[in-house]
Scaffold this motif. Sequence first.
Motif, PDB file in Angstrom:
ATOM      1  N   LEU A 157       0.825  -1.208   0.000  1.00  0.00           N
ATOM      2  CA  LEU A 157       0.000   0.000   0.000  1.00  0.00           C
ATOM      3  C   LEU A 157       0.860   1.259   0.000  1.00  0.00           C
ATOM      4  O   LEU A 157       0.544   2.250  -0.664  1.00  0.00           O
ATOM      5  CB  LEU A 157      -0.942  -0.006   1.209  1.00  0.00           C
ATOM      6  N   VAL A 158       1.957   1.212   0.744  1.00  0.00           N
ATOM      7  CA  VAL A 158       2.886   2.340   0.759  1.00  0.00           C
ATOM      8  C   VAL A 158       3.447   2.558  -0.646  1.00  0.00           C
ATOM      9  O   VAL A 158       3.605   3.699  -1.105  1.00  0.00           O
ATOM     10  CB  VAL A 158       4.041   2.085   1.759  1.00  0.00           C
ATOM     11  N   ALA A 159       3.714   1.471  -1.351  1.00  0.00           N
ATOM     12  CA  ALA A 159       4.245   1.557  -2.722  1.00  0.00           C
ATOM     13  C   ALA A 159       3.252   2.223  -3.663  1.00  0.00           C
ATOM     14  O   ALA A 159       3.639   2.804  -4.678  1.00  0.00           O
ATOM     15  CB  ALA A 159       4.587   0.154  -3.233  1.00  0.00           C
ATOM     16  N   LYS A 160       1.972   2.154  -3.311  1.00  0.00           N
ATOM     17  CA  LYS A 160       0.933   2.784  -4.128  1.00  0.00           C
ATOM     18  C   LYS A 160       0.716   4.245  -3.734  1.00  0.00           C
ATOM     19  O   LYS A 160      -0.218   4.894  -4.214  1.00  0.00           O
ATOM     20  CB  LYS A 160      -0.381   2.012  -3.992  1.00  0.00           C
ATOM     21  N   GLY A 161       1.564   4.746  -2.832  1.00  0.00           N
ATOM     22  CA  GLY A 161       1.484   6.148  -2.447  1.00  0.00           C
ATOM     23  C   GLY A 161       0.532   6.436  -1.303  1.00  0.00           C
ATOM     24  O   GLY A 161       0.217   7.601  -1.041  1.00  0.00           O
ATOM     25  N   LYS A 162       0.076   5.404  -0.608  1.00  0.00           N
ATOM     26  CA  LYS A 162      -0.860   5.613   0.502  1.00  0.00           C
ATOM     27  C   LYS A 162      -0.143   6.172   1.727  1.00  0.00           C
ATOM     28  O   LYS A 162       0.978   5.788   2.045  1.00  0.00           O
ATOM     29  CB  LYS A 162      -1.524   4.281   0.888  1.00  0.00           C
ATOM     30  N   SER A 163      -0.807   7.090   2.417  1.00  0.00           N
ATOM     31  CA  SER A 163      -0.276   7.635   3.659  1.00  0.00           C
ATOM     32  C   SER A 163      -0.509   6.624   4.779  1.00  0.00           C
ATOM     33  O   SER A 163      -1.256   5.649   4.606  1.00  0.00           O
ATOM     34  CB  SER A 163      -0.987   8.940   4.008  1.00  0.00           C
ATOM     35  N   ASN A 164       0.106   6.847   5.929  1.00  0.00           N
ATOM     36  CA  ASN A 164      -0.103   5.945   7.072  1.00  0.00           C
ATOM     37  C   ASN A 164      -1.584   5.854   7.434  1.00  0.00           C
ATOM     38  O   ASN A 164      -2.104   4.787   7.745  1.00  0.00           O
ATOM     39  CB  ASN A 164       0.686   6.426   8.285  1.00  0.00           C
ATOM     40  N   LYS A 165      -2.258   7.001   7.382  1.00  0.00           N
ATOM     41  CA  LYS A 165      -3.678   7.031   7.713  1.00  0.00           C
ATOM     42  C   LYS A 165      -4.490   6.209   6.713  1.00  0.00           C
ATOM     43  O   LYS A 165      -5.406   5.471   7.097  1.00  0.00           O
ATOM     44  CB  LYS A 165      -4.182   8.479   7.726  1.00  0.00           C
ATOM     45  N   GLU A 166      -4.148   6.324   5.436  1.00  0.00           N
ATOM     46  CA  GLU A 166      -4.859   5.573   4.393  1.00  0.00           C
ATOM     47  C   GLU A 166      -4.583   4.079   4.497  1.00  0.00           C
ATOM     48  O   GLU A 166      -5.469   3.255   4.284  1.00  0.00           O
ATOM     49  CB  GLU A 166      -4.460   6.094   3.013  1.00  0.00           C
ATOM     50  N   VAL A 167      -3.341   3.723   4.832  1.00  0.00           N
ATOM     51  CA  VAL A 167      -2.981   2.312   5.031  1.00  0.00           C
ATOM     52  C   VAL A 167      -3.773   1.739   6.203  1.00  0.00           C
ATOM     53  O   VAL A 167      -4.326   0.642   6.138  1.00  0.00           O
ATOM     54  CB  VAL A 167      -1.470   2.150   5.293  1.00  0.00           C
ATOM     55  N   ALA A 168      -3.834   2.510   7.283  1.00  0.00           N
ATOM     56  CA  ALA A 168      -4.563   2.074   8.481  1.00  0.00           C
ATOM     57  C   ALA A 168      -6.032   1.822   8.158  1.00  0.00           C
ATOM     58  O   ALA A 168      -6.615   0.813   8.580  1.00  0.00           O
ATOM     59  CB  ALA A 168      -4.436   3.134   9.578  1.00  0.00           C
ATOM     60  N   LYS A 169      -6.635   2.722   7.400  1.00  0.00           N
ATOM     61  CA  LYS A 169      -8.046   2.581   7.038  1.00  0.00           C
ATOM     62  C   LYS A 169      -8.266   1.356   6.152  1.00  0.00           C
ATOM     63  O   LYS A 169      -9.212   0.598   6.352  1.00  0.00           O
ATOM     64  CB  LYS A 169      -8.526   3.837   6.311  1.00  0.00           C
ATOM     65  N   ALA A 170      -7.366   1.150   5.189  1.00  0.00           N
ATOM     66  CA  ALA A 170      -7.512   0.027   4.261  1.00  0.00           C
ATOM     67  C   ALA A 170      -7.379  -1.320   4.962  1.00  0.00           C
ATOM     68  O   ALA A 170      -8.052  -2.292   4.603  1.00  0.00           O
ATOM     69  CB  ALA A 170      -6.467   0.136   3.145  1.00  0.00           C
ATOM     70  N   LEU A 171      -6.525  -1.381   5.984  1.00  0.00           N
ATOM     71  CA  LEU A 171      -6.267  -2.654   6.670  1.00  0.00           C
ATOM     72  C   LEU A 171      -7.013  -2.777   7.994  1.00  0.00           C
ATOM     73  O   LEU A 171      -6.861  -3.776   8.703  1.00  0.00           O
ATOM     74  CB  LEU A 171      -4.758  -2.811   6.911  1.00  0.00           C
ATOM     75  N   HIS A 172      -7.797  -1.743   8.321  1.00  0.00           N
ATOM     76  CA  HIS A 172      -8.587  -1.752   9.563  1.00  0.00           C
ATOM     77  C   HIS A 172      -7.697  -1.897  10.801  1.00  0.00           C
ATOM     78  O   HIS A 172      -7.979  -2.690  11.706  1.00  0.00           O
ATOM     79  CB  HIS A 172      -9.636  -2.882   9.526  1.00  0.00           C
ATOM     80  N   ILE A 173      -6.602  -1.133  10.805  1.00  0.00           N
ATOM     81  CA  ILE A 173      -5.705  -1.107  11.952  1.00  0.00           C
ATOM     82  C   ILE A 173      -5.435   0.356  12.303  1.00  0.00           C
ATOM     83  O   ILE A 173      -5.823   1.260  11.565  1.00  0.00           O
ATOM     84  CB  ILE A 173      -4.367  -1.837  11.665  1.00  0.00           C
ATOM     85  N   SER A 174      -4.775   0.608  13.426  1.00  0.00           N
ATOM     86  CA  SER A 174      -4.499   1.984  13.836  1.00  0.00           C
ATOM     87  C   SER A 174      -3.255   2.517  13.125  1.00  0.00           C
ATOM     88  O   SER A 174      -2.417   1.747  12.641  1.00  0.00           O
ATOM     89  CB  SER A 174      -4.277   2.048  15.349  1.00  0.00           C
ATOM     90  N   THR A 175      -3.133   3.859  13.085  1.00  0.00           N
ATOM     91  CA  THR A 175      -1.947   4.453  12.465  1.00  0.00           C
ATOM     92  C   THR A 175      -0.698   4.103  13.273  1.00  0.00           C
ATOM     93  O   THR A 175       0.392   3.965  12.713  1.00  0.00           O
ATOM     94  CB  THR A 175      -2.082   5.986  12.371  1.00  0.00           C
ATOM     95  N   ALA A 176      -0.866   3.932  14.566  1.00  0.00           N
ATOM     96  CA  ALA A 176       0.269   3.546  15.419  1.00  0.00           C
ATOM     97  C   ALA A 176       0.783   2.163  15.024  1.00  0.00           C
ATOM     98  O   ALA A 176       1.996   1.923  14.986  1.00  0.00           O
ATOM     99  CB  ALA A 176      -0.144   3.556  16.890  1.00  0.00           C
TER     100      ALA A 176
END
Length: 209
Positions: A157-176
């Motif tokens: 997801l990071v490789a697709k340019g997603k921010s930490n917040k966007e990665v967290a939302k996509a995977l249903h986990i916290s930004t931490a």
Amino acid sequence: MKLIRILIADDHPVVREGLAGMLAGQSDFEVIGMVEDGNTAVALYHKLSPDVTLMDLQMPDLDGVGAIEAIKVDNPSANILVLTTYDSDIDILRAIEAGATGYLLKDTPREELFRAIRAAAAGESILAPAVAARLMTRMRAPAEENLSAREIEVLQLVAKGKSNKEVAKALHISTATVKTHLIHIYNKLGVDDRTAAVTTAIEKGIISF
């Protein structure tokens, strides 16, 4: 002769019908159901209790890995054979970790598919040669390079340019949690930032871009 009762889960009608027709030519096979999405696969599994389920990975509503996990919760001994076109590390790892009995690619010769179904019905694990080779390569790689399935998901997801917040939302986990995964990824790959992690992972074939 005991029939091997088979459930087919694939979102492509042509694939479902083609598999059913091919399997019908084997005297010890009986296709007892065909579904096009993961949720229906789980429901029909519980209703029919097939001996072997042929599971595609990319399906609507609930993907193949999610369906495998849901089935395994109440049926840990379920024999589920992944049959897919996807052979990336992340797809293979997620399926095996979810509890798949085996992993085959859709270009598998029919006789090999038949043998795999019979092996799966007996509770034996079966992997396509290409899949086994990828897993062996990972096992032989330095331990620090062996990212977990979740870490690979984060990096993809990071490789697709997603921010930490966007990665967290996509995977249903916290930004931490995302940040923790990234720290582990950096340490395993010997890099200091996101760009270097992505570049290194692509070079090593860990993720595709």
